[in-house]
Design a protein around this motif. Structure first.
Motif, mmCIF file in Angstrom:
data_model
loop_
_atom_site.group_PDB
_atom_site.id
_atom_site.type_symbol
_atom_site.label_atom_id
_atom_site.label_comp_id
_atom_site.label_asym_id
_atom_site.label_seq_id
_atom_site.Cartn_x
_atom_site.Cartn_y
_atom_site.Cartn_z
ATOM 1 N N SER A 39 0.798 -1.234 0.000
ATOM 2 C CA SER A 39 0.000 0.000 0.000
ATOM 3 C C SER A 39 0.830 1.283 0.000
ATOM 4 C CB SER A 39 -0.973 0.004 1.177
ATOM 5 O OG SER A 39 -1.670 -1.205 1.237
ATOM 6 N N ASP A 67 6.362 -2.163 12.564
ATOM 7 C CA ASP A 67 6.548 -3.581 12.866
ATOM 8 C C ASP A 67 7.740 -4.194 12.147
ATOM 9 O OD1 ASP A 67 5.284 -3.309 10.397
ATOM 10 O OD2 ASP A 67 3.405 -4.171 11.062
ATOM 11 N N HIS A 138 -6.499 -5.895 10.095
ATOM 12 C CA HIS A 138 -5.409 -5.594 11.027
ATOM 13 C C HIS A 138 -4.736 -4.251 10.695
ATOM 14 C CE1 HIS A 138 -2.162 -7.977 8.546
ATOM 15 N NE2 HIS A 138 -2.157 -6.714 8.184
HETATM 16 C C1 F6R Z 1 2.984 -3.170 7.391
HETATM 17 C C2 F6R Z 1 1.821 -3.379 8.248
HETATM 18 C C3 F6R Z 1 0.597 -4.077 7.770
HETATM 19 C C4 F6R Z 1 0.182 -3.699 6.348
HETATM 20 C C5 F6R Z 1 -1.063 -4.467 5.934
HETATM 21 C C6 F6R Z 1 -1.439 -4.193 4.492
HETATM 22 O O1 F6R Z 1 3.994 -2.495 8.091
HETATM 23 O O2 F6R Z 1 1.882 -3.023 9.377
HETATM 24 O O3 F6R Z 1 -0.472 -3.787 8.650
HETATM 25 O O4 F6R Z 1 -0.050 -2.326 6.282
HETATM 26 O O5 F6R Z 1 -0.836 -5.839 6.079
HETATM 27 O O6 F6R Z 1 -0.433 -4.721 3.673
HETATM 28 P P1 F6R Z 1 -0.381 -4.427 2.122
HETATM 29 O O7 F6R Z 1 -0.180 -2.959 1.978
HETATM 30 O O8 F6R Z 1 0.818 -5.184 1.610
HETATM 31 O O9 F6R Z 1 -1.670 -4.890 1.566
#
Ligand code: F6R
Length: 243
Positions: A39, A67, A138
Motif C-alpha cells: 500500500s 513492525d 489488522h
Molecule cells: C505493514 C503493516 C501491515 C500492512 C497491511 C497491508 O507495516 O503493518 O499492517 O499495512 O498488512 O499490507 P499491504 O499494503 O501489503 O496490503
C-alpha cells in the motif's frame, strides 16, 4: 474520520504523499510513523519525487516503523528494515540514525518490545502515522483478537496474514510466524493518522473497519475513535461503501 475516494493507486499515493509533505513542511522535525507492504510504496515514491524536486527536506525528520518480522535479519530483503531503506530512506536526505524499525533478531523479545515502546515515547511520540489495512482488518500486526493490545508486543500472525504475505516469499512456509508490532495504544497515541488502502480485496475490510462496530475482532475499527484520521482509498477499496 475522513474517507477520501481516489481513482486508482497512483492518485491514492499522490493524495497521501501530499498530506505527509504538508506535515513535513509545517513541522520539519516531525516524527513519522511508517508502514511497509504494497500500500505505501507509491506514497514513498511520491515523497522521493517531492524531495528530488526540492519540495521537502527530511534532514530533521525522525521515523519509527510499525513492525518487523521476528527472527528476520536486517540484511534479508523481506525484512521491513530492508524495505524501508530500499523504498524510502536510501533515496532521501534522512539521517539513518533517526530511523527506527524494531529489531527482529533481538534475543529477548519482551525487552525489545518494551524498549521500542520507550523509544517511541522518547522521540516525543508520533506526529503522523501512516498505516495500511490488512484484509482481516489488522493495523500494524495487530491481528483480530478478543482485546486490543496496548503497547508494542510480539504477535502470532494469523493464517489470513500469512496467506496475504506469502506473495513476497518462496512459499507460505517461509513466511515468519511471529512479528513485533506497535500496539493499538501506540498507534492511537499518534497525533494524526493517514491510512492508504487499495484493491478490491480490501473493500470488505474498509467497510467493516470504518463503518462497522468498533471491536478488537476488526482492529482497524478502533481508528473510528481517533480524532484525526484520513483514510485514502482507491476506487476498488472504496467500492463496498457505495453499496
Ligand atoms: C505493514 C503493516 C501491515 C500492512 C497491511 C497491508 O507495516 O503493518 O499492517 O499495512 O498488512 O499490507 P499491504 O499494503 O501489503 O496490503
Amino acid at each position: 474520520m475522513k474517507i477520501i475516494k481516489t481513482a486508482d493507486y497512483n492518485e491514492m499515493s499522490k493524495v497521501a504523499a501530499n498530506i505527509i509533505a504538508a506535515q513535513i513542511t509545517l513541522k520539519p522535525n516531525s516524527v513519522l510513523g511508517l508502514a511497509t507492504g504494497s500500500s505505501p510504496i507509491g506514497t514513498y515514491k511520491e515523497l522521493i519525487s517531492k524531495y528530488e524536486n526540492g519540495e521537502i527536506d527530511f534532514s530533521d525528520i525522525t521515523t519509527v516503523n510499525l513492525d518487523e518480522y521476528k527472527g528476520m535479519p536486517r540484511t534479508n530483503e523481506q525484512s521491513y528494515y530492508y524495505f524501508m531503506n530500499d523504498n524510502l530512506f536510501n533515496h532521501v536526505n534522512i539521517d539513518k540514525d533517526r530511523t527506527h524499525v524494531p529489531n527482529g533478531m533481538a534475543e529477548d523479545a519482551e525487552l525489545e518490545c518494551k524498549e521500542y515502546e520507550e523509544l517511541v515515547k522518547s522521540v516525543g511520540g508520533v506526529d503522523l502515522q501512516l498505516l495500511g489495512l490488512g484484509r482481516n482488518g489488522h493495523i500494524g500486526f495487530n491481528e483480530p483478537s478478543e482485546e486490543f493490545a496496548k503497547e508494542t508486543h510480539c504477535v502470532d500472525l494469523t493464517e489470513s496474514t500469512i496467506e496475504a504475505n506469502k506473495r513476497f516469499f518462496a512459499s507460505a512456509e517461509d513466511v515468519p510466524r511471529q512479528a513485533f508490532s506497535m500496539g493499538i495504544g501506540t498507534i492511537m497515541a499518534a497525533k494524526k493518522i493517514v491510512v492508504v488502502v487499495s484493491g478490491a480485496d480490501k473493500a470488505e475490510a474498509v467497510k467493516k473497519a470504518f463503518t462497522g462496530p468498533v471491536t478488537p475482532n476488526v482492529p482497524g475499527s478502533i481508528l473510528q475513535f481517533h480524532g484525526d484520521v484520513t483514510v485514502v482509498c482507491d476506487a476498488e477499496a472504496y467500492s463496498e461503501l457505495e453499496k
